[in-house]
Motif scaffolding. Sequence first.
Motif, PDB file in Angstrom:
ATOM      1  N   LEU A  69    -151.008 -71.774  46.662  1.00 37.58           N
ATOM      2  CA  LEU A  69    -151.058 -71.829  45.208  1.00 37.58           C
ATOM      3  C   LEU A  69    -152.347 -72.446  44.704  1.00 37.58           C
ATOM      4  N   GLU A  70    -152.664 -72.138  43.466  1.00 36.22           N
ATOM      5  CA  GLU A  70    -153.767 -72.788  42.776  1.00 36.22           C
ATOM      6  C   GLU A  70    -153.267 -74.142  42.295  1.00 36.22           C
ATOM      7  N   ALA A  71    -154.089 -75.160  42.411  1.00 41.00           N
ATOM      8  CA  ALA A  71    -153.715 -76.496  41.950  1.00 41.00           C
ATOM      9  C   ALA A  71    -153.306 -76.425  40.481  1.00 41.00           C
ATOM     10  N   GLY A  72    -152.170 -77.052  40.164  1.00 42.38           N
ATOM     11  CA  GLY A  72    -151.698 -77.049  38.783  1.00 42.38           C
ATOM     12  C   GLY A  72    -150.652 -75.981  38.509  1.00 42.38           C
ATOM     13  N   THR A  73    -150.407 -75.088  39.480  1.00 35.42           N
ATOM     14  CA  THR A  73    -149.350 -74.091  39.283  1.00 35.42           C
ATOM     15  C   THR A  73    -148.034 -74.821  39.051  1.00 35.42           C
ATOM     16  N   LEU A  74    -147.310 -74.365  38.051  1.00 30.93           N
ATOM     17  CA  LEU A  74    -146.007 -74.954  37.742  1.00 30.93           C
ATOM     18  C   LEU A  74    -144.970 -74.327  38.668  1.00 30.93           C
ATOM     19  N   VAL A  75    -144.195 -75.163  39.356  1.00 31.24           N
ATOM     20  CA  VAL A  75    -143.192 -74.666  40.289  1.00 31.24           C
ATOM     21  C   VAL A  75    -141.850 -75.261  39.907  1.00 31.24           C
ATOM     22  N   GLY A  76    -140.825 -74.429  39.859  1.00 33.12           N
ATOM     23  CA  GLY A  76    -139.534 -74.968  39.471  1.00 33.12           C
ATOM     24  C   GLY A  76    -138.370 -74.213  40.067  1.00 33.12           C
ATOM     25  N   ARG A  77    -137.179 -74.632  39.685  1.00 33.14           N
ATOM     26  CA  ARG A  77    -135.937 -74.000  40.114  1.00 33.14           C
ATOM     27  C   ARG A  77    -135.265 -73.368  38.909  1.00 33.14           C
ATOM     28  N   VAL A  78    -134.701 -72.190  39.133  1.00 31.99           N
ATOM     29  CA  VAL A  78    -133.865 -71.553  38.130  1.00 31.99           C
ATOM     30  C   VAL A  78    -132.480 -71.406  38.736  1.00 31.99           C
ATOM     31  N   ILE A  79    -131.492 -71.787  37.980  1.00 34.54           N
ATOM     32  CA  ILE A  79    -130.100 -71.700  38.434  1.00 34.54           C
ATOM     33  C   ILE A  79    -129.353 -70.828  37.450  1.00 34.54           C
ATOM     34  N   GLY A  80    -128.582 -69.868  37.980  1.00 26.26           N
ATOM     35  CA  GLY A  80    -127.813 -68.988  37.111  1.00 26.26           C
ATOM     36  C   GLY A  80    -126.361 -68.948  37.546  1.00 26.26           C
ATOM     37  N   ARG A  81    -125.452 -69.016  36.565  1.00 24.64           N
ATOM     38  CA  ARG A  81    -124.030 -69.026  36.905  1.00 24.64           C
ATOM     39  C   ARG A  81    -123.230 -68.254  35.867  1.00 24.64           C
ATOM     40  N   PRO A  82    -122.321 -67.389  36.329  1.00 24.53           N
ATOM     41  CA  PRO A  82    -121.400 -66.741  35.383  1.00 24.53           C
ATOM     42  C   PRO A  82    -120.492 -67.792  34.765  1.00 24.53           C
ATOM     43  N   LEU A  83    -119.997 -67.477  33.555  1.00 29.49           N
ATOM     44  CA  LEU A  83    -119.107 -68.401  32.858  1.00 29.49           C
ATOM     45  C   LEU A  83    -117.687 -67.844  32.842  1.00 29.49           C
ATOM     46  N   ASP A  84    -116.716 -68.754  32.859  1.00 30.16           N
ATOM     47  CA  ASP A  84    -115.326 -68.319  32.771  1.00 30.16           C
ATOM     48  C   ASP A  84    -114.892 -68.202  31.302  1.00 30.16           C
ATOM     49  N   GLU A  85    -113.592 -67.984  31.101  1.00 33.62           N
ATOM     50  CA  GLU A  85    -113.087 -67.764  29.742  1.00 33.62           C
ATOM     51  C   GLU A  85    -113.294 -68.977  28.839  1.00 33.62           C
ATOM     52  N   ARG A  86    -113.400 -70.159  29.475  1.00 40.18           N
ATOM     53  CA  ARG A  86    -113.580 -71.381  28.665  1.00 40.18           C
ATOM     54  C   ARG A  86    -115.064 -71.676  28.425  1.00 40.18           C
ATOM     55  N   GLY A  87    -115.919 -70.774  28.920  1.00 40.96           N
ATOM     56  CA  GLY A  87    -117.346 -71.003  28.743  1.00 40.96           C
ATOM     57  C   GLY A  87    -117.939 -71.968  29.746  1.00 40.96           C
ATOM     58  N   GLN A  88    -117.213 -72.212  30.839  1.00 42.76           N
ATOM     59  CA  GLN A  88    -117.690 -73.113  31.874  1.00 42.76           C
ATOM     60  C   GLN A  88    -118.151 -72.320  33.091  1.00 42.76           C
ATOM     61  N   PRO A  89    -119.152 -72.824  33.842  1.00 47.03           N
ATOM     62  CA  PRO A  89    -119.581 -72.113  35.056  1.00 47.03           C
ATOM     63  C   PRO A  89    -118.423 -71.953  36.027  1.00 47.03           C
ATOM     64  N   ILE A  90    -118.310 -70.771  36.646  1.00 42.27           N
ATOM     65  CA  ILE A  90    -117.231 -70.549  37.601  1.00 42.27           C
ATOM     66  C   ILE A  90    -117.437 -71.447  38.818  1.00 42.27           C
ATOM     67  N   ALA A  91    -116.344 -71.690  39.548  1.00 42.92           N
ATOM     68  CA  ALA A  91    -116.398 -72.642  40.662  1.00 42.92           C
ATOM     69  C   ALA A  91    -117.036 -72.041  41.913  1.00 42.92           C
ATOM     70  N   GLU A  92    -116.900 -70.696  42.058  1.00 46.88           N
ATOM     71  CA  GLU A  92    -117.410 -70.080  43.296  1.00 46.88           C
ATOM     72  C   GLU A  92    -118.924 -70.164  43.367  1.00 46.88           C
ATOM     73  N   THR A  93    -119.443 -70.373  44.612  1.00 49.83           N
ATOM     74  CA  THR A  93    -120.888 -70.481  44.781  1.00 49.83           C
ATOM     75  C   THR A  93    -121.396 -69.737  46.005  1.00 49.83           C
ATOM     76  N   LEU A  94    -120.547 -68.985  46.693  1.00 47.87           N
ATOM     77  CA  LEU A  94    -120.958 -68.387  47.957  1.00 47.87           C
ATOM     78  C   LEU A  94    -121.954 -67.247  47.745  1.00 47.87           C
ATOM     79  N   ARG A  95    -121.630 -66.373  46.787  1.00 43.19           N
ATOM     80  CA  ARG A  95    -122.436 -65.160  46.624  1.00 43.19           C
ATOM     81  C   ARG A  95    -123.481 -65.333  45.528  1.00 43.19           C
ATOM     82  N   GLN A  96    -124.540 -64.566  45.645  1.00 41.17           N
ATOM     83  CA  GLN A  96    -125.652 -64.728  44.705  1.00 41.17           C
ATOM     84  C   GLN A  96    -125.305 -64.240  43.304  1.00 41.17           C
ATOM     85  N   GLU A  97    -124.240 -63.454  43.170  1.00 39.71           N
ATOM     86  CA  GLU A  97    -123.808 -63.089  41.816  1.00 39.71           C
ATOM     87  C   GLU A  97    -122.835 -64.132  41.268  1.00 39.71           C
TER      88      GLU A  97
END
Lengths: 92, 399
Positions: free
Chosen positions: B143-171
């Motif tokens: 990388l070039e010095a100063g490149t911004l590096v981060g994490r993105v996390i994505g999770r489906p939501l359940d009927e209550r608008g909360q992230p689902i509990a399952e985490t095994l699969r990438q979907e």
Amino acid sequence: MKITLPIACRALVRIILMALCLVSGTRAARAGDARTADQVRAEVERLRKTDVAWREVQWRTCLLDGLQESQRTGKPLMLWIFIDRPIDDERC
Amino acid sequence: MFAGAAREAVFSQDVVARRVNDQFIPVALKAGLINNPPRGIEGELYAEIARSKPAPQGICIANSAGKALVWALSFDAEQELPKFLDYGLQRYAELPDARTPVATERFMKFPGHRLSDVADTQRTLAIPQGHADDDRCPALPRLEAGTLVGRVIGRPLDERGQPIAETLRQEEYMEARFEVPVDAQRQLAAALATAGEQSFLVPDAFARALVAQAYLGQLDVNPLGGRQTGGRIEQQTIEFQAQRVEGSAGDMVRVRLTGHSDVSGAPNSDGRRTDGRMWEHRVQLTWEGYAELRGERVESLWIVAEGEEQLRWGHRGLRLSGEPDVAHLMAGHPIDLDTRVRYGLQAEPCDEREVDSVRHAPASRLQHLRSAARHLQALGERTILQEVQREIQKLEQAQ
């Protein structure tokens, strides 16, 4: 008679509804309902899960380090060769 | 889909993970390094692994000399996973190094579908104590010095608008790395300087860097992957606004980011990478977050997005086949997702270990060196010319 809309039509309906929400949401944001920086940070942290099953294997990423450790410990290498993006990533 | 399927169906199995950690040295290698090895003795070690591979991706057990003992691309059943580990350990006990030639065994499906063996070259490769290029591992990002590096996390939501509990699969739970190049940060800083206290349009390069990895599922279903992943982009609306807000201190400026993205993709049907995959993917998100800038660089970024996502991968025939996931790692499992989703992104400047200053040397430096070499040659200054030519070669190889 049950009508099943194809995925594109369902998406179009959602876009229209979302646009209406976005307009009203934008008005609400301008009215001062925006999340603070701390609130956004907290939401990002809440999303992360550390105890996921696929983090259990302690993968090295350097072949040289792996070979040197294999020679030192007398254990074979388990190589997982996968196509990913050019940068290091958790997604595969 | 192989890697995601292997991670979910093979390496997430508790007994497999424990045994891999205890009885093996697990090394995850990018196919790019295996298929296009770097130069030098380390490259020869990568090439030795590649020599026997039955496919660009796979699971391989190798001995301490870097000789591949056995490959597997999939497995007949889950019960075969521990047996594969046992088999690898057995082969290692028989062939732990290069003193005895190793005929690499290869399985399309272990143990039921064996491919032809690959004979040993009988060449012993020395294992170097360090990397070439100032001990820089070729597996590290450059990388070039100063490149911004981060994490993105994505999770489906359940009927209550909360992230689902399952985490095994990438979907079900997606975690990925994203980068924001230095040039994109400069463009944001320039737009901020022009706008002053007013709201302004975020430059496309910066906005796109945020959106690019915000999708569930494996790499193959990237809505913005385009031809790079065998797909075509059908829709890409990405609009972000930014405005300076309270919280700025000294020369650090805080901006609030808001935006909307609507992206979708599908397979490319022009004959490239048409391996029978079928998918469609649409992600519509509303974004809100903050960035802190100092000069032309972003020092921290955190942003959330919420919206709708529809993803279909594969076809119902996969499900109807009744085979376990381990039996078709290449195709993966079918996905039919229609859900509300939430994403969170957080980024900071990259670690100095990931900086490659040689590769990212300004192009002008190379030009100056070439010009200097021509002058030195004309003057007959051979000794200095040799040093300049070595530096030119180093920069050219790094590019």
